[in-house]
Design a protein around this motif. Structure first.
Motif: not given
Ligand SMILES: Nc1ncnc2c1ncn2[C@@H]1O[C@H](COP(=O)(O)OP(=O)(O)OP(=O)(O)O)[C@@H](O)[C@H]1O
Length: 683
Positions: A502-509
């Motif tokens: 999953f693209p990191l920027r789409e994950l709940d950081i």
């Protein structure tokens, strides 16, 4: 005139700025400029949808123009449609007005504070009406006594007593209520400002000096407190009293009232100039105080270095940036100019104030002689005239103080209005479980504060779930930056990072960060007990035995137990050795039971024995069957990462080699070279 800008090509002003001067495609561009002297330049532009990422980058890095003289002009914020509007929600383009500042303060007071203001305002009106009746009743009492009218005298005296008591009680109530509203305002102001600062991007903290920010939270918020607690209600009170005095003067004799009004008008005009000057001076004082604070903060935080090098005296006049002494000189200069202006203002006021008595004597005396005015009316005139002038003075004085506070509020509201980091705006995806598979795909990055210097270029690698990977390279090659991107403290300028596909920027950081354990090069501890430091940021419930278990794994339990208060010992960052801090930080990371463990020079401050044991723990964490995890280790001492499954070698922000220890030594490249240097040094 050339306008330099950190990431835009150099623009020439006033020749036209065109779309293709921007480093990203622009759909529309409007530019409005004011004469360069006034340093006002507004640019509005929007980009096409597919350049949304670029736009966000621009916003996060707060793209702007540095005008001649160093003033910074932000190009604005990104709205939901991907448009960038010049100065929409961030720093206001124009200096803020008193009305704007008051409106913002009113919004911040809310609830009980507003009630206090309403009650205070009611008391203010009653007190002002009582006070303004006093001269009239007083004069009537005196003249009734003189005329032998006993009944009228008694009635007037009783009325006077009632007026005095009412005015005293209501004045007390007014001051108390406005002080409460003021306290609520400062509390909410500090809270809102602090939370706005806390939620900014990390790049914001690269840009802003800590001294500057603490100055805003401390001195500037305190200055604003005068607005409601002092200025506003005193302006209202004196304006009411002044109006009452003027009405009374009018009923007595309009030519006399007119003469007093002329003096008030002249006073107000002088104040207008003085008030504007004070507002500018307040801004300068604020700026210079923040500058001095910043220098002092840096020096005091590096006091050990200062003492060792014996540079205490030099620090007073340090030539790098502006020295502390020079800030103080600048402050003194502005203060002296302000004092002179204040002296001139006071002189004008006193001269005009006294001249009312001369006017009263001349005009009043002539009116008595001609039989138009009685001595009682003249006495009232003198009293009300003094009252009117006094009220004008108080209104102008408090208005000037209000303008100073408005000057101080400008930067406070600019900070409050900053949009929080994107990371707190969007929710993002939460995966069921983090496996720990990491991919860097063609990642290029430059720090927002140094947009022209690429730190990472076209970085490609992947780390399999549960793999132990070491990153090596000479100092400054970009190892920590790689980790910063993985922790999403910064966004890549180009390319993508994927976690479990999953693209990191789409994950709940925020969720992802809970699954990551990190120990940095210089761990800092909070001023709280050791137990709280170890469980800091741990979202699951942990008991004392879990904390002790983690401390044992990090080889720090014995040390903590030897302290008189054990785990309850309140630590100070300065009181522990580097190794002790590092071990507590390792315990913190272990306690989280992370799916991805990142160690950036995490054992650099440990003695050989502790390092040996802690490395054993880290290795075990990586290989523990029940709790497998991905481990990323950055280390300068290559002997410590020999056992890693894979080693990635960085050179000037590029991946130059990859493989295990034996493969890389056989390759005879940079890794083998570094390894040889270290082995030779030890031999
Ligand atoms: N916040 C920052 N803003 C601007 N530049 C930065 C920032 N942090 C690091 N840099 C620059 O980025 C480059 C890479 O730094 P980085 O800390 O990633 O290197 P490193 O390989 O981890 O070094 P070291 O081994 O000494 O820790 C350096 O040139 C550094 O000056």
């Amino acid at each position: 005139m050339a306008i330099s800008c950190s990431n835009l090509p150099s623009l020439t002003f006033p020749s036209p700025i065109t779309k293709n001067q921007f480093p990203f495609p622009i759909k529309s561009l409007t530019l409005s400029t004011k004469p360069p002297k006034r340093r006002r330049l507004e640019i509005r532009f929007s980009t096409s949808k597919n350049n949304e990422f670029r736009v966000r980058e621009v916003v996060q890095t707060r793209v702007g123009l540095v005008l001649p003289g160093g003033s910074w002009w932000s190009l604005g914020e990104d709205d939901d449609d991907g448009n960038v509007e010049s100065r929409t929600k961030s720093a206001p383009a124009k200096p803020i007005t008193a009305v704007f500042a008051l409106r913002r303060m009113w919004e911040l007071i809310s609830g009980d504070g507003r009630w206090a203001i309403f009650v205070g305002f009611g008391a203010l009106v009653i007190a002002a009406l009582s006070e303004i009746s006093i001269p009239s009743v007083l004069t009537a009492s005196i003249f009734s006594a003189q005329n032998g009218e006993t009944v009228v005298f008694c009635r007037n005296s009783q009325f006077l007593l009632i007026l005095c008591v009412t005015s005293g009680i209501c004045s007390g109530l007014r001051s108390g209520c406005f002080a409460i509203a003021n306290m609520i305002l400062v509390m909410h102001l500090r809270e809102t400002l602090y939370s706005s600062i806390l939620f900014q991007d990390i790049s914001f903290f690269d840009r802003e000096a800590v001294g500057d920010l603490t100055s805003r939270l401390g001195a500037d918020c305190q200055k604003l407190s005068h607005v409601i607690g002092n200025d506003v209600h005193l302006i209202l009170r004196n304006a009411l009293q002044g109006t009452g005095a003027l009405i009374n003067l009018m009923t007595l004799s309009w030519p006399l009232a007119l003469s007093a009004l002329v003096i008030c008008f002249i006073l107000s005009m002088i104040f207008l100039f003085y008030g504007q000057y004070q507002k500018r001076a307040a801004k300068l004082i604020q700026e210079y105080t923040a500058g001095a604070n910043e220098v002092a903060q840096e020096t005091l935080s590096l006091m050990r270095t200062v003492r060792i090098y014996g540079t205490e005296r030099k620090e007073l006049g340090r030539q790098q940036f502006l020295p502390y002494k020079q800030w103080l000189d600048k402050l003194a200069f502005v203060n002296i100019r302000e004092s002179v202006a204040y002296g001139l203002w006071n002189m004008s006021f006193n001269t005009l104030y006294r001249s009312t008595q001369v006017i009263a004597l001349l005009l009043g005396g002539m009116s008595i002689l001609s039989g138009h005015v009685s001595p009682e009316q003249l006495t009232k005139y003198v009293l009300y005239c003094e009252w009117l002038i006094y009220a004008t003075w108080r209104v102008t004085d408090n208005l000037s103080s209000l303008l100073q506070s408005v000057g101080a509020s400008e930067k406070v509201f600019q900070l409050i209005d900053l949009l929080p980091s994107d990371q707190f705006l969007s929710k993002g995806v939460k995966l069921q479980k983090v496996m720990g598979h990491i991919q860097f795909v063609n990642v290029t990055f430059h720090y927002p504060s140094r947009l022209t210097v690429p730190v990472l270029e076209h970085v490609n690698f992947s780390v399999k779930a549960n793999e132990v990977v070491a990153i090596v390279g000479i100092s400054g090659s970009g190892k920590s930056t790689l980790v910063n991107l993985l922790l999403r403290l910064y966004e890549p300028s180009n390319g993508q990072i994927y976690i479990d596909g999953f693209p990191l920027r789409e994950l709940d950081i925020r969720w992802l960060r809970e699954k990551v354990g990190f120990v940095g090069q210089e761990p800092h501890l909070f001023h709280m007990d050791i137990k709280s430091n170890i469980r800091y940021g741990c979202s699951r419930h942990v008991e004392q035995k879990d904390i002790e278990w983690a401390a044992k794994q990090a080889y720090v339990h014995e040390f903590i137990s030897s302290l008189p208060d054990g785990y309850e010992t309140v630590v100070d960052d300065n009181l522990l050795s580097g190794g002790q801090k590092q071990r507590i930080a390792i315990a913190r990371a272990i306690l989280r039971d992370p799916a991805i463990l990142i160690l950036d020079e995490a054992t650099s401050a440990l003695d050989s024995e502790s390092e040996h044991y802690v490395k054993g723990v880290i290795h075990a964490m990586g290989n523990d069957i029940k709790a497998k995890r991905t481990v990323i280790v950055i280390a300068h001492r290559l002997s410590t990462i020999k056992a890693a499954d894979r080693i990635i070698v960085l050179d000037s922000g590029r991946v130059v080699e990859m493989g295990d220890n034996t493969e890389l030594l056989l390759k005879d490249g940079l890794y083998a070279h570094l390894f040889k240097i270290q082995t030779d040094a030890l031999a």
